[in-house]
Design a protein around this motif. Structure first.
Motif, PDB file in Angstrom:
ATOM      1  N   PHE A 123       0.554  -1.116  -0.019  1.00  0.00           N
ATOM      2  CA  PHE A 123      -0.117  -0.063  -0.017  1.00  0.00           C
ATOM      3  C   PHE A 123       0.910   1.128  -0.064  1.00  0.00           C
ATOM      4  O   PHE A 123       0.618   2.038   0.854  1.00  0.00           O
ATOM      5  CB  PHE A 123      -1.140  -0.069   1.229  1.00  0.00           C
ATOM      6  CG  PHE A 123      -1.986  -1.102   0.836  1.00  0.00           C
ATOM      7  CD1 PHE A 123      -3.047  -1.110   0.128  1.00  0.00           C
ATOM      8  CD2 PHE A 123      -1.616  -2.464   1.657  1.00  0.00           C
ATOM      9  CE1 PHE A 123      -3.905  -2.198  -0.161  1.00  0.00           C
ATOM     10  CE2 PHE A 123      -2.232  -3.532   1.465  1.00  0.00           C
ATOM     11  CZ  PHE A 123      -3.409  -3.422   0.585  1.00  0.00           C
ATOM     12  N   SER A 124       1.759   1.420  -0.888  1.00  0.00           N
ATOM     13  CA  SER A 124       2.495   2.437  -1.285  1.00  0.00           C
ATOM     14  C   SER A 124       1.967   3.681  -1.699  1.00  0.00           C
ATOM     15  O   SER A 124       0.905   3.456  -2.478  1.00  0.00           O
ATOM     16  CB  SER A 124       3.920   1.987  -2.047  1.00  0.00           C
ATOM     17  OG  SER A 124       4.374   0.842  -1.627  1.00  0.00           O
ATOM     18  N   PRO A 126       1.084   5.698  -4.257  1.00  0.00           N
ATOM     19  CA  PRO A 126       1.309   5.642  -5.923  1.00  0.00           C
ATOM     20  C   PRO A 126       2.071   6.664  -6.661  1.00  0.00           C
ATOM     21  O   PRO A 126       2.472   6.593  -7.536  1.00  0.00           O
ATOM     22  CB  PRO A 126      -0.132   5.682  -6.451  1.00  0.00           C
ATOM     23  CG  PRO A 126      -1.107   6.288  -5.469  1.00  0.00           C
ATOM     24  CD  PRO A 126      -0.294   5.852  -4.172  1.00  0.00           C
ATOM     25  N   THR A 158      -1.683  -3.598  -3.187  1.00  0.00           N
ATOM     26  CA  THR A 158      -2.039  -2.167  -3.580  1.00  0.00           C
ATOM     27  C   THR A 158      -3.498  -2.057  -3.569  1.00  0.00           C
ATOM     28  O   THR A 158      -4.101  -3.072  -3.999  1.00  0.00           O
ATOM     29  CB  THR A 158      -1.232  -1.258  -4.550  1.00  0.00           C
ATOM     30  OG1 THR A 158      -1.559   0.099  -4.489  1.00  0.00           O
ATOM     31  CG2 THR A 158      -1.590  -2.021  -5.967  1.00  0.00           C
ATOM     32  N   SER A 160      -4.216   0.754  -5.156  1.00  0.00           N
ATOM     33  CA  SER A 160      -4.193   1.639  -6.278  1.00  0.00           C
ATOM     34  C   SER A 160      -4.155   1.049  -7.695  1.00  0.00           C
ATOM     35  O   SER A 160      -3.315   0.398  -8.136  1.00  0.00           O
ATOM     36  CB  SER A 160      -3.091   2.708  -6.167  1.00  0.00           C
ATOM     37  OG  SER A 160      -2.837   3.590  -7.255  1.00  0.00           O
ATOM     38  N   GLU A 206      -5.031  -1.303   4.091  1.00  0.00           N
ATOM     39  CA  GLU A 206      -5.584  -1.994   3.256  1.00  0.00           C
ATOM     40  C   GLU A 206      -7.132  -2.101   3.962  1.00  0.00           C
ATOM     41  O   GLU A 206      -8.217  -1.981   3.123  1.00  0.00           O
ATOM     42  CB  GLU A 206      -5.105  -3.348   3.398  1.00  0.00           C
ATOM     43  CG  GLU A 206      -5.785  -4.530   2.662  1.00  0.00           C
ATOM     44  CD  GLU A 206      -4.991  -5.683   2.635  1.00  0.00           C
ATOM     45  OE1 GLU A 206      -5.599  -6.666   1.984  1.00  0.00           O
ATOM     46  OE2 GLU A 206      -4.014  -5.749   2.860  1.00  0.00           O
TER      47      GLU A 206
END
Length: 256
Positions: A123-124, A126, A158, A160, A206
């Motif tokens: 979950f970096s 983007p 992710t 994203s 998340e």
């Protein structure tokens, strides 16, 4: 009442499983464990896996509990978040967990050639307007090559669509071996029990995105050392729920 940031930072200063080298001090403070994490800290010869942008460390701690014969290091610059995972790891006596508070832009200063076997990106951000800051950009892939073993695995999990699409183009543009890919992780059939357990670890972010009804995407690919890396020259729709009032399409990404 929960602890405030100052109290958490005070805890982190004395935690034996936390090492703090932000960019502001990294130039002036030597890091003697580069190439010697197993020898000095973990005191074993087990593989090392990194979680970059670890946040509260849910994946770092969760994986460490599942795989006691693997060493896990969570990396982030946000110390107040990292405190959660570091505190849990100490409380549960997990000896195969460490946390490194630093800027990921200088991550290669802390690990030697072939010292790391896998990297998790959970979950970096983007970084829709700045390709150079994306943790799956070729800019970072070149840095990972400096310490990730040849053909080591990169995991991306992710919410994203932008980052997932960009990373897919980057992987394809550079012919990086694709090991697995799904655009809807929790509705993917045929995964074995262990894979389901690994991918079922949920981070704070998340859980937030799932509550908003977003599909969780996952892919993993190998990163060989050979070959020049090229940025994909593509236009990718922005994530509307992240982009707010910005344009709905990104500018073309170019080589960095």
């Amino acid at each position: 009442m929960g602890k405030g940031k100052l109290a958490k930072f005070a805890d982190m200063e004395r935690y034996e499983n936390v090492f703090q080298y932000p960019f502001s001090v990294a130039d002036n403070v030597p890091f003697d464990m580069k190439g010697r994490w197993r020898e000095i800290y973990f005191k074993n010869d087990n593989p090392i896996v990194l979680e970059l942008g670890c946040g509260k460390g849910e994946y770092t701690v969760g994986l460490a509990k599942m795989f006691p014969n693997v060493n896990f290091i969570g990396v982030d610059i946000k110390g107040a978040r990292m405190w959660t995972g570091a505190t849990q790891a100490l409380g549960e006596g997990l000896k195969n967990v460490a946390f490194l508070r630093t800027n990921i832009e200088i991550i290669d200063r802390f690990f030697a050639e072939d010292e790391v076997q896998e990297i998790w990106l959970t979950f970096s951000d983007p970084q829709m307007k700045n390709p150079r800051k994306r943790l799956t950009s070729t800019y970072f892939m070149e840095r990972y090559r400096r310490f990730l073993q040849d053909g080591g695995t990169i995991h991306l999990k992710t919410d994203s669509n932008f980052l997932f699409t960009y990373t897919t183009y980057m992987q394809q543009r550079n012919n990086l071996p694709l090991l697995f890919r799904t655009e809807d992780l929790y509705h993917t059939e045929g995964l074995d029990a262990q894979t389901n357990e690994i991918l079922g670890i949920q981070t704070y972010y998340e859980s937030m995105w799932i509550e908003r009804g977003l599909n969780i995407k996952y892919m993993k690919f190998a990163l060989p050392h050979d070959g020049e890396l090229y940025e994909p020259e593509v236009e990718i729709p922005l994530d509307e729920y992240r982009s707010y009032h910005r344009d709905k399409r990104s500018s073309k990404t170019t080589a960095v």
